[in-house]
Write an enzyme that holds these catalytic residues in place. Structure first.
Site, mmCIF file in Angstrom:
data_model
loop_
_atom_site.group_PDB
_atom_site.id
_atom_site.type_symbol
_atom_site.label_atom_id
_atom_site.label_comp_id
_atom_site.label_asym_id
_atom_site.label_seq_id
_atom_site.Cartn_x
_atom_site.Cartn_y
_atom_site.Cartn_z
ATOM 1 N N SER A 1 40.802 37.151 42.135
ATOM 2 C CA SER A 1 40.160 37.268 40.824
ATOM 3 C C SER A 1 39.088 36.213 40.612
ATOM 4 C CB SER A 1 41.205 37.179 39.705
ATOM 5 O OG SER A 1 41.986 36.004 39.822
ATOM 6 N N HIS B 1 39.830 30.807 36.860
ATOM 7 C CA HIS B 1 38.829 31.815 36.508
ATOM 8 C C HIS B 1 37.579 31.158 35.927
ATOM 9 C CE1 HIS B 1 42.131 35.141 36.074
ATOM 10 N NE2 HIS B 1 41.911 34.784 37.323
#
Length: 290
Positions: free
Chosen positions: A140, A194
């Protein structure tokens, strides 16, 4: 009534864009994006049924200080569940495909490794102070890096995008909005990881020429591809390997949106005699979101 028709048309365009975004019409599957998706699935199955690979590649905050290169560069390959794997694969595939098509397969592979390493370094530095026991893994981070990259590129040709029929949102901030939404909907995800990945992606978008200097020269990449040509030629039909000689990384960026989008004219070439006789706008609008 025209407003309802316009809303339906916009939603239809949005659904078509999503479909074409995931499976580009008339385009073959890109080599690296397809191979990586299969490889991630293969590794997950091995980790579950054969050998715990994740134990050796998940990134730990102290990995930088123990100089554990496997963890620093390979942690995006580790996935903790089938859902973790599934959502990461469907999110990174279109991003990597678009980048690979315009930059080349081998070049994209080098960029993926650089993104992993340069995201891992600040994570380890920050994590060793604030969350020394939190380990991370998964692709991710790559998704948010490419999201930031394409957000910068898209903002230069489309500063804002319509989110409803009468409201727009700055394109450059869309990745940040998605980051916040992901953190809210998936509270177990790594917000620091992230965020760092997104920051690296923004940097690559603004300073792509600087990032390119970290990649081997085009001549070296061509020599590597020439050496690996027997293997490249064995890639199955329907999967495209983008060779170094085929791509032009200095070419103008093409929008990630499918099809053309009308823009409002700066002035009117005709002046209706009366307001009631004004011709309604007939362009094709597009809504980013439903």
């Amino acid at each position: 009534m025209s407003g309802v028709t316009s809303t339906i048309r916009n939603k239809t365009h949005f659904r078509m864009n999503i479909r074409n975004f995931l499976v580009p019409a008339g385009k073959p599957f890109s080599g690296l994006a397809s191979g990586l998706s299969i490889f991630l699935t293969f590794l997950y199955l091995i980790n579950v049924f054969v050998y715990p690979i994740n134990d050796h590649i998940i990134l730990k905050p102290d990995s930088l200080y123990t100089f554990d290169l496997n963890r620093i560069s390979l942690y995006p390959l580790a996935h903790l569940s089938i859902f973790h794997l599934f959502f990461n694969v469907i999110s990174i595939y279109p991003m990597i495909s678009m980048f690979e098509e315009s930059h080349g397969t081998l070049y994209t592979g080098v960029i993926l490794n650089l993104l992993a390493v340069f995201s891992a370094i600040p994570y380890c530095i920050i994590g060793s102070v604030f969350f020394p026991n939190v380990e991370v893994g998964g692709a991710s981070g790559w998704f948010f890096s490419f999201l930031g990259y394409f957000g910068v590129k898209e903002s230069r040709i489309r500063p804002s995008a319509m989110v409803t029929t009468n409201r727009s949102f700055p394109t450059i901030y869309f990745p940040l909005a998605l980051l916040a939404i992901t953190a809210f909907l998936v509270p177990g995800s790594s917000l620091p990881g992230h965020s760092i990945g997104l920051a690296i992606g923004y940097f690559m978008g603004f300073k792509e020429n600087v990032v390119a200097k970290l990649v081997p020269s085009s001549n070296i990449l061509k020599k590597i591809e020439t050496f690996a040509d027997p293997l490249i030629n064995k890639i199955p039909f329907g999967i495209k390997y983008y060779r170094e000689v085929e791509v032009n990384r200095s070419s103008e960026y093409n929008s990630i949106y499918i099809g053309s989008e009308s823009t409002l004219p700066l002035h009117s070439t005709t002046q209706p005699a009366q307001p009631s006789q004004a011709t309604p706008f007939q362009g094709n609008g597009r809504v980013l979101g439903a």
